[in-house]
Design a protein around this motif. Structure first.
Motif, PDB file in Angstrom:
ATOM      1  N   ILE A 177      39.227  47.020  57.124  1.00  0.00           N
ATOM      2  CA  ILE A 177      39.565  45.464  57.225  1.00  0.00           C
ATOM      3  C   ILE A 177      38.476  45.111  56.110  1.00  0.00           C
ATOM      4  CG2 ILE A 177      38.768  43.384  58.780  1.00  0.00           C
ATOM      5  CD1 ILE A 177      38.785  46.008  60.846  1.00  0.00           C
ATOM      6  N   VAL A 178      39.245  44.058  55.513  1.00  0.00           N
ATOM      7  CA  VAL A 178      38.422  43.485  54.303  1.00  0.00           C
ATOM      8  C   VAL A 178      38.488  41.907  54.241  1.00  0.00           C
ATOM      9  CG1 VAL A 178      38.399  42.975  51.762  1.00  0.00           C
ATOM     10  CG2 VAL A 178      39.053  45.292  52.527  1.00  0.00           C
ATOM     11  N   LYS A 179      37.459  41.241  54.079  1.00  0.00           N
ATOM     12  CA  LYS A 179      37.432  39.762  54.304  1.00  0.00           C
ATOM     13  C   LYS A 179      36.657  39.354  53.260  1.00  0.00           C
ATOM     14  CE  LYS A 179      34.555  36.152  54.984  1.00  0.00           C
ATOM     15  NZ  LYS A 179      33.405  35.797  54.512  1.00  0.00           N
ATOM     16  N   ALA A 180      37.147  38.152  52.526  1.00  0.00           N
ATOM     17  CA  ALA A 180      36.627  37.679  51.392  1.00  0.00           C
ATOM     18  C   ALA A 180      37.176  36.204  51.094  1.00  0.00           C
ATOM     19  CB  ALA A 180      37.568  38.273  50.077  1.00  0.00           C
ATOM     20  N   SER A 181      36.180  35.441  50.698  1.00  0.00           N
ATOM     21  CA  SER A 181      36.625  34.077  50.536  1.00  0.00           C
ATOM     22  C   SER A 181      37.577  33.598  49.350  1.00  0.00           C
ATOM     23  CB  SER A 181      35.294  33.226  50.514  1.00  0.00           C
ATOM     24  OG  SER A 181      34.698  33.424  49.072  1.00  0.00           O
ATOM     25  N   ASP A 182      38.042  32.550  49.120  1.00  0.00           N
ATOM     26  CA  ASP A 182      38.974  32.108  48.140  1.00  0.00           C
ATOM     27  C   ASP A 182      38.065  32.239  46.904  1.00  0.00           C
ATOM     28  OD1 ASP A 182      37.695  29.893  49.172  1.00  0.00           O
ATOM     29  OD2 ASP A 182      39.627  28.812  49.083  1.00  0.00           O
ATOM     30  N   GLU A 183      36.730  31.645  47.136  1.00  0.00           N
ATOM     31  CA  GLU A 183      35.838  31.615  45.937  1.00  0.00           C
ATOM     32  C   GLU A 183      35.460  33.027  45.404  1.00  0.00           C
ATOM     33  OE1 GLU A 183      32.623  29.371  47.313  1.00  0.00           O
ATOM     34  OE2 GLU A 183      33.480  27.339  47.202  1.00  0.00           O
ATOM     35  N   ASP A 184      35.187  34.108  46.239  1.00  0.00           N
ATOM     36  CA  ASP A 184      34.942  35.338  46.166  1.00  0.00           C
ATOM     37  C   ASP A 184      36.012  35.990  45.290  1.00  0.00           C
ATOM     38  OD1 ASP A 184      32.747  35.742  47.614  1.00  0.00           O
ATOM     39  OD2 ASP A 184      33.797  36.413  49.152  1.00  0.00           O
ATOM     40  N   LEU A 185      37.364  35.677  45.471  1.00  0.00           N
ATOM     41  CA  LEU A 185      38.580  36.330  44.730  1.00  0.00           C
ATOM     42  C   LEU A 185      38.913  35.645  43.423  1.00  0.00           C
ATOM     43  CD1 LEU A 185      40.853  36.662  47.760  1.00  0.00           C
ATOM     44  CD2 LEU A 185      39.549  38.505  46.636  1.00  0.00           C
ATOM     45  N   ARG A 186      38.425  34.246  43.326  1.00  0.00           N
ATOM     46  CA  ARG A 186      38.345  33.533  42.072  1.00  0.00           C
ATOM     47  C   ARG A 186      37.646  34.134  41.094  1.00  0.00           C
ATOM     48  NH1 ARG A 186      39.682  28.752  45.139  1.00  0.00           N
ATOM     49  NH2 ARG A 186      37.353  28.234  44.941  1.00  0.00           N
ATOM     50  N   TRP A 187      36.255  34.550  41.548  1.00  0.00           N
ATOM     51  CA  TRP A 187      35.267  35.311  40.735  1.00  0.00           C
ATOM     52  C   TRP A 187      35.868  36.543  40.296  1.00  0.00           C
ATOM     53  CZ3 TRP A 187      32.116  39.387  40.266  1.00  0.00           C
ATOM     54  CH2 TRP A 187      31.286  39.243  39.284  1.00  0.00           C
ATOM     55  N   LEU A 188      36.342  37.187  41.213  1.00  0.00           N
ATOM     56  CA  LEU A 188      36.750  38.702  40.829  1.00  0.00           C
ATOM     57  C   LEU A 188      37.806  38.610  39.852  1.00  0.00           C
ATOM     58  CD1 LEU A 188      35.977  40.284  44.352  1.00  0.00           C
ATOM     59  CD2 LEU A 188      34.666  41.014  42.385  1.00  0.00           C
ATOM     60  N   TYR A 189      38.693  37.833  40.420  1.00  0.00           N
ATOM     61  CA  TYR A 189      40.017  37.616  39.613  1.00  0.00           C
ATOM     62  C   TYR A 189      40.384  36.222  39.132  1.00  0.00           C
ATOM     63  CZ  TYR A 189      40.698  42.220  42.019  1.00  0.00           C
ATOM     64  OH  TYR A 189      40.103  43.309  42.501  1.00  0.00           O
ATOM     65  N   PRO A 190      39.720  36.050  37.947  1.00  0.00           N
ATOM     66  CA  PRO A 190      39.870  34.417  37.552  1.00  0.00           C
ATOM     67  C   PRO A 190      41.300  33.958  37.135  1.00  0.00           C
ATOM     68  CG  PRO A 190      38.658  35.806  36.008  1.00  0.00           C
ATOM     69  CD  PRO A 190      38.697  36.643  37.129  1.00  0.00           C
ATOM     70  N   ASP A 192      44.198  35.363  38.388  1.00  0.00           N
ATOM     71  CA  ASP A 192      45.142  35.410  39.693  1.00  0.00           C
ATOM     72  C   ASP A 192      44.868  34.456  40.706  1.00  0.00           C
ATOM     73  OD1 ASP A 192      45.993  37.557  38.407  1.00  0.00           O
ATOM     74  OD2 ASP A 192      44.916  39.065  39.375  1.00  0.00           O
ATOM     75  N   THR A 193      45.799  34.093  41.702  1.00  0.00           N
ATOM     76  CA  THR A 193      45.735  33.648  42.700  1.00  0.00           C
ATOM     77  C   THR A 193      45.068  34.273  43.817  1.00  0.00           C
ATOM     78  OG1 THR A 193      47.894  34.175  43.569  1.00  0.00           O
ATOM     79  CG2 THR A 193      47.793  32.279  42.136  1.00  0.00           C
ATOM     80  N   SER A 194      44.350  33.737  44.789  1.00  0.00           N
ATOM     81  CA  SER A 194      44.015  34.387  45.831  1.00  0.00           C
ATOM     82  C   SER A 194      44.886  35.367  46.699  1.00  0.00           C
ATOM     83  CB  SER A 194      43.214  33.468  46.840  1.00  0.00           C
ATOM     84  OG  SER A 194      44.077  32.697  47.398  1.00  0.00           O
ATOM     85  N   GLU A 195      46.365  34.687  46.559  1.00  0.00           N
ATOM     86  CA  GLU A 195      47.131  35.427  47.259  1.00  0.00           C
ATOM     87  C   GLU A 195      47.706  36.860  46.435  1.00  0.00           C
ATOM     88  OE1 GLU A 195      47.424  31.412  48.516  1.00  0.00           O
ATOM     89  OE2 GLU A 195      47.418  32.108  46.660  1.00  0.00           O
ATOM     90  N   THR A 196      47.545  36.587  45.293  1.00  0.00           N
ATOM     91  CA  THR A 196      47.883  37.908  44.435  1.00  0.00           C
ATOM     92  C   THR A 196      46.880  38.815  44.617  1.00  0.00           C
ATOM     93  OG1 THR A 196      49.161  36.614  42.930  1.00  0.00           O
ATOM     94  CG2 THR A 196      48.142  38.765  41.918  1.00  0.00           C
ATOM     95  N   ALA A 197      45.694  38.532  44.626  1.00  0.00           N
ATOM     96  CA  ALA A 197      44.321  39.246  44.700  1.00  0.00           C
ATOM     97  C   ALA A 197      44.327  39.960  45.887  1.00  0.00           C
ATOM     98  CB  ALA A 197      43.004  38.573  44.619  1.00  0.00           C
ATOM     99  N   ALA A 198      44.644  39.359  47.088  1.00  0.00           N
ATOM    100  CA  ALA A 198      44.625  39.857  48.359  1.00  0.00           C
ATOM    101  C   ALA A 198      45.849  40.832  48.524  1.00  0.00           C
ATOM    102  CB  ALA A 198      44.852  38.725  49.526  1.00  0.00           C
TER     103      ALA A 198
END
Length: 329
Positions: A177-190, A192-198
């Motif tokens: 199980i992985v949980k991330a905020s959309d802000e986390d994903l934007r920093w990790l994958y600037p 990409d969209t959060s959907e693509t990263a997830a």
């Protein structure tokens, strides 16, 4: 060691020095993993926290806070100072952080039966040298326990970006199980969209990836589809600990459905959309309670039950390009 807990949390405790405009500083016992442990214990779950607390007033404050909810604390005994963070809240309740943190977690011997589930993340999985200790311990417990991970990105402490991404991806692949905020994903994958990263993380092995969007609610990504839950209207006092309250309630709900533990891994990987929608409802409601009052104070069982009204579940949507992984890690 006493009887093994349902849930084990591994990670940092932090003494937060909160600064509000026009008010004196206040010190609060926090830290993302500690918040999750506190939330789980408050929801009636047998919970142990492996952490690092100093022999100082901040360490004693945090230990007493965790004990008040019923969390059992296993300290590494290193004697390192308790980490601190200054939290500046603006007039809208938004938080920014300045850290004075070292994470040198020593080896904590585990005896007895393993827990059903292990949760970790945040600075405990990002800061050396303690991050390696956490990884070794989680890998040793994973055959018997399901694993959850929340990167809880703190850009000022993440170091080299490429290395931070590789580390987050390793943890995502290790977790159920992985949980991330959309802000986390934007920093990790600037780029990409959060959907693509997830979707990328989902293909690496987890059964489900949960993405939180603040007032926009949350979306769960699973092979073949998504499930969403809208956030109920709430007057925001501050956002501190909202993601941790979401995580603790999600794990509580999954445990209630018997979906945690190594023996439940196959069932977790065949999540029903209705069940997952209910899990999201619990998580979003918990976060809403937490942002509606000052401090990282998640709801207890009674408060969560009262908050569950008015959290609708959106229709399941079909995803493209997210096949179930062939391996059962």
């Amino acid at each position: 060691m006493p009887d093994s807990p349902d849930l084990l949390v591994i990670g940092e405790c932090v003494a937060d020095i909160v600064r509000l405009p026009g008010a004196p500083d206040r010190t609060h016992p926090r830290g993302s993993p500690a918040n999750v442990a506190y939330g789980l214990a408050g929801l009636g779950r047998s919970t142990t926290l492996i952490t690092q607390l100093g022999p100082d007033p901040d360490g004693r404050l945090i230990a007493e806070h965790l004990a008040s909810a019923g969390v059992r604390v296993l300290d590494d005994g290193s004697g390192a100072p308790t980490p601190t963070a200054t939290v500046d809240l603006d007039e809208a309740g938004r938080a920014t952080y300045t850290f004075e943190i070292g994470w040198t977690l020593g080896t904590v011997a585990w005896s007895g039966e393993p827990p059903r589930h292990v949760h970790t993340g945040s600075l405990a999985t990002a800061l050396d040298p303690g991050a390696d200790t956490v990884l070794d311990l989680v890998e040793s417990l994973r055959p018997a326990a399901t694993v959850s991970y929340d990167p809880n990105v703190r850009p000022a402490l993440m170091g080299d970006h490429a290395r931070a991404v590789r580390r987050a991806e390793r943890w995502a692949a290790l977790s159920d199980i992985v949980k991330a905020s959309d802000e986390d994903l934007r920093w990790l994958y600037p780029d990409d969209t959060s959907e693509t990263a997830a979707e990328r993380w989902l293909r690496s092995g987890p059964a489900v990836v949960l993405v939180t969007r603040g007032a926009g609610g949350a979306t769960a990504f699973l092979p073949g589809g998504t499930v969403g839950a809208d956030a109920p209207p709430v007057r925001v006092v501050d956002t501190v600990g909202a993601g941790d309250a979401f995580m603790s309630a999600a794990l509580h709900a999954l445990a209630s459905y018997g979906l945690l533990g190594g023996r439940a891994r196959a069932r977790l990987r065949s999540l029903d959309a209705t069940v997952l929608g209910d899990v999201l409802r619990h998580a979003v409601a918990s976060a809403a309670v937490t942002v509606g009052r000052a401090g990282a104070l998640p709801p207890d069982e009674e408060e969560l039950a009262a908050a569950l009204t008015g959290v609708p579940v959106r229709e399941r949507q079909t995803l493209q390009g997210c096949p179930r992984p062939h391996h059962d890690r």
